[in-house]
Motif scaffolding. Sequence first.
Motif, PDB file in Angstrom:
ATOM      1  N   LEU A 119      -0.340   2.547   8.679  1.00  0.00           N
ATOM      2  CA  LEU A 119      -1.202   1.688   7.871  1.00  0.00           C
ATOM      3  C   LEU A 119      -2.400   2.422   7.282  1.00  0.00           C
ATOM      4  O   LEU A 119      -3.439   1.825   7.030  1.00  0.00           O
ATOM      5  CB  LEU A 119      -1.697   0.508   8.724  1.00  0.00           C
ATOM      6  CG  LEU A 119      -0.601  -0.397   9.278  1.00  0.00           C
ATOM      7  CD1 LEU A 119      -1.185  -1.399  10.248  1.00  0.00           C
ATOM      8  CD2 LEU A 119       0.109  -1.108   8.140  1.00  0.00           C
ATOM      9  N   GLY A 120      -2.273   3.723   7.067  1.00  0.00           N
ATOM     10  CA  GLY A 120      -3.361   4.470   6.471  1.00  0.00           C
ATOM     11  C   GLY A 120      -4.373   4.987   7.471  1.00  0.00           C
ATOM     12  O   GLY A 120      -5.370   5.587   7.087  1.00  0.00           O
TER      13      GLY A 120
ATOM     14  N   GLY B 188       0.828  -1.199   0.000  1.00  0.00           N
ATOM     15  CA  GLY B 188       0.000   0.000   0.000  1.00  0.00           C
ATOM     16  C   GLY B 188       0.859   1.244   0.000  1.00  0.00           C
ATOM     17  O   GLY B 188       1.933   1.267   0.613  1.00  0.00           O
ATOM     18  N   ILE B 189       0.397   2.273  -0.690  1.00  0.00           N
ATOM     19  CA  ILE B 189       1.159   3.516  -0.773  1.00  0.00           C
ATOM     20  C   ILE B 189       1.132   4.203   0.591  1.00  0.00           C
ATOM     21  O   ILE B 189       0.076   4.391   1.196  1.00  0.00           O
ATOM     22  CB  ILE B 189       0.572   4.441  -1.854  1.00  0.00           C
ATOM     23  CG1 ILE B 189       0.734   3.785  -3.216  1.00  0.00           C
ATOM     24  CG2 ILE B 189       1.235   5.796  -1.831  1.00  0.00           C
ATOM     25  CD1 ILE B 189       0.074   4.506  -4.346  1.00  0.00           C
TER      26      ILE B 189
ATOM     27  N   LYS C 236      10.139  -3.887  -3.291  1.00  0.00           N
ATOM     28  CA  LYS C 236      10.330  -2.650  -2.530  1.00  0.00           C
ATOM     29  C   LYS C 236       9.226  -2.414  -1.498  1.00  0.00           C
ATOM     30  O   LYS C 236       9.014  -1.304  -1.055  1.00  0.00           O
ATOM     31  CB  LYS C 236      10.433  -1.421  -3.462  1.00  0.00           C
ATOM     32  CG  LYS C 236      11.528  -1.522  -4.490  1.00  0.00           C
ATOM     33  CD  LYS C 236      12.868  -1.303  -3.866  1.00  0.00           C
ATOM     34  CE  LYS C 236      13.926  -1.199  -4.948  1.00  0.00           C
ATOM     35  NZ  LYS C 236      15.030  -2.107  -4.757  1.00  0.00           N
ATOM     36  N   ASN C 237       8.494  -3.469  -1.138  1.00  0.00           N
ATOM     37  CA  ASN C 237       7.484  -3.359  -0.088  1.00  0.00           C
ATOM     38  C   ASN C 237       8.128  -3.633   1.263  1.00  0.00           C
ATOM     39  O   ASN C 237       9.038  -4.461   1.357  1.00  0.00           O
ATOM     40  CB  ASN C 237       6.355  -4.366  -0.316  1.00  0.00           C
ATOM     41  CG  ASN C 237       5.492  -4.002  -1.492  1.00  0.00           C
ATOM     42  OD1 ASN C 237       5.293  -2.830  -1.773  1.00  0.00           O
ATOM     43  ND2 ASN C 237       4.982  -4.992  -2.196  1.00  0.00           N
ATOM     44  N   PRO C 238       7.659  -2.968   2.325  1.00  0.00           N
ATOM     45  CA  PRO C 238       8.202  -3.270   3.652  1.00  0.00           C
ATOM     46  C   PRO C 238       7.924  -4.729   4.039  1.00  0.00           C
ATOM     47  O   PRO C 238       6.865  -5.278   3.727  1.00  0.00           O
ATOM     48  CB  PRO C 238       7.453  -2.326   4.580  1.00  0.00           C
ATOM     49  CG  PRO C 238       6.946  -1.247   3.700  1.00  0.00           C
ATOM     50  CD  PRO C 238       6.705  -1.864   2.365  1.00  0.00           C
ATOM     51  N   LEU C 239       8.889  -5.342   4.692  1.00  0.00           N
ATOM     52  CA  LEU C 239       8.801  -6.746   5.075  1.00  0.00           C
ATOM     53  C   LEU C 239       9.046  -6.853   6.585  1.00  0.00           C
ATOM     54  O   LEU C 239       9.974  -6.239   7.103  1.00  0.00           O
ATOM     55  CB  LEU C 239       9.880  -7.519   4.321  1.00  0.00           C
ATOM     56  CG  LEU C 239       9.711  -9.003   4.115  1.00  0.00           C
ATOM     57  CD1 LEU C 239       8.520  -9.260   3.205  1.00  0.00           C
ATOM     58  CD2 LEU C 239      10.958  -9.575   3.467  1.00  0.00           C
TER      59      LEU C 239
ATOM     60  N   PRO D  20      -9.874  -6.937  -0.720  1.00  0.00           N
ATOM     61  CA  PRO D  20      -9.965  -7.652  -1.993  1.00  0.00           C
ATOM     62  C   PRO D  20      -9.991  -6.782  -3.253  1.00  0.00           C
ATOM     63  O   PRO D  20      -9.885  -7.313  -4.344  1.00  0.00           O
ATOM     64  CB  PRO D  20     -11.279  -8.425  -1.856  1.00  0.00           C
ATOM     65  CG  PRO D  20     -12.091  -7.625  -0.906  1.00  0.00           C
ATOM     66  CD  PRO D  20     -11.122  -6.985   0.028  1.00  0.00           C
ATOM     67  N   TYR D  21     -10.123  -5.457  -3.123  1.00  0.00           N
ATOM     68  CA  TYR D  21     -10.247  -4.629  -4.320  1.00  0.00           C
ATOM     69  C   TYR D  21      -8.898  -4.165  -4.854  1.00  0.00           C
ATOM     70  O   TYR D  21      -8.607  -4.283  -6.031  1.00  0.00           O
ATOM     71  CB  TYR D  21     -11.168  -3.439  -4.044  1.00  0.00           C
ATOM     72  CG  TYR D  21     -12.577  -3.894  -3.752  1.00  0.00           C
ATOM     73  CD1 TYR D  21     -13.417  -4.340  -4.770  1.00  0.00           C
ATOM     74  CD2 TYR D  21     -13.054  -3.939  -2.454  1.00  0.00           C
ATOM     75  CE1 TYR D  21     -14.688  -4.797  -4.500  1.00  0.00           C
ATOM     76  CE2 TYR D  21     -14.325  -4.388  -2.175  1.00  0.00           C
ATOM     77  CZ  TYR D  21     -15.140  -4.822  -3.202  1.00  0.00           C
ATOM     78  OH  TYR D  21     -16.390  -5.284  -2.943  1.00  0.00           O
ATOM     79  N   LYS D  22      -8.064  -3.623  -3.996  1.00  0.00           N
ATOM     80  CA  LYS D  22      -6.735  -3.177  -4.437  1.00  0.00           C
ATOM     81  C   LYS D  22      -5.627  -4.055  -3.888  1.00  0.00           C
ATOM     82  O   LYS D  22      -4.483  -3.949  -4.296  1.00  0.00           O
ATOM     83  CB  LYS D  22      -6.483  -1.726  -4.012  1.00  0.00           C
ATOM     84  CG  LYS D  22      -7.372  -0.733  -4.720  1.00  0.00           C
ATOM     85  CD  LYS D  22      -7.018   0.675  -4.300  1.00  0.00           C
ATOM     86  CE  LYS D  22      -7.920   1.687  -5.004  1.00  0.00           C
ATOM     87  NZ  LYS D  22      -7.637   3.048  -4.555  1.00  0.00           N
ATOM     88  N   GLY D  23      -5.925  -4.887  -2.909  1.00  0.00           N
ATOM     89  CA  GLY D  23      -4.924  -5.783  -2.334  1.00  0.00           C
ATOM     90  C   GLY D  23      -4.057  -5.120  -1.282  1.00  0.00           C
ATOM     91  O   GLY D  23      -3.044  -5.675  -0.891  1.00  0.00           O
TER      92      GLY D  23
END
Length: 184
Positions: free
Chosen positions: A108-109, A92-93, A132-135, A161-164
């Motif tokens: 987390l938004g 997620g951005i 490049k996603n945080p892990l 389920p829409y954007k993941g």
Amino acid sequence: MSRIGRKPISLPKGVTISVSPRNVVTVKGPKGSLELAVDPDIRVVVEGNQVRLERPTDQKRHKALHGLYRVLIANMVQGVSEGYSRELEIVGIGYRATLKGSMLELALGYSHPVYFIPPEGITLEVGTSADKNPLIRVSGIDKQLVGQVAAKIRALRPPEPYKGKGIRYVGEYIRRKAGKTAGK
């Protein structure tokens, strides 16, 4: 007989196991020690570098406990010798994860940061994946505790389920839905 319960557990080098008179199994290894209270009907036999479990009868309950305790003790042996880990990916951005001491800070938004303090025996590491996603890596010697902590972190923002977007296990498949269509 239970096929799982029948298999002996081999002890790797550096791992010792002891059974108390009250049927409490203690496994010690290079990474730490774990204890498990075994049902009094199941007998734990230590022979050299192998552990066997025996049950008194072929009742359904005894068969179930035979396999269960064999797997639990095998997980303890693997935990104190190698350890367990689960990896979570944040998609997620603007979603971020940082460690402040042992505390995990997540963006987390939400309108506020989310803080997660791991229980004793669990270590958290933060890195980036190939995308490049945080892990987040959750590791420890207790398989159940590692899985539970990973599930609690995932529950802070489950994947939608829409954007993941959200927190998911590495390699987890998210079933996607089509959004509503615009127009007539």
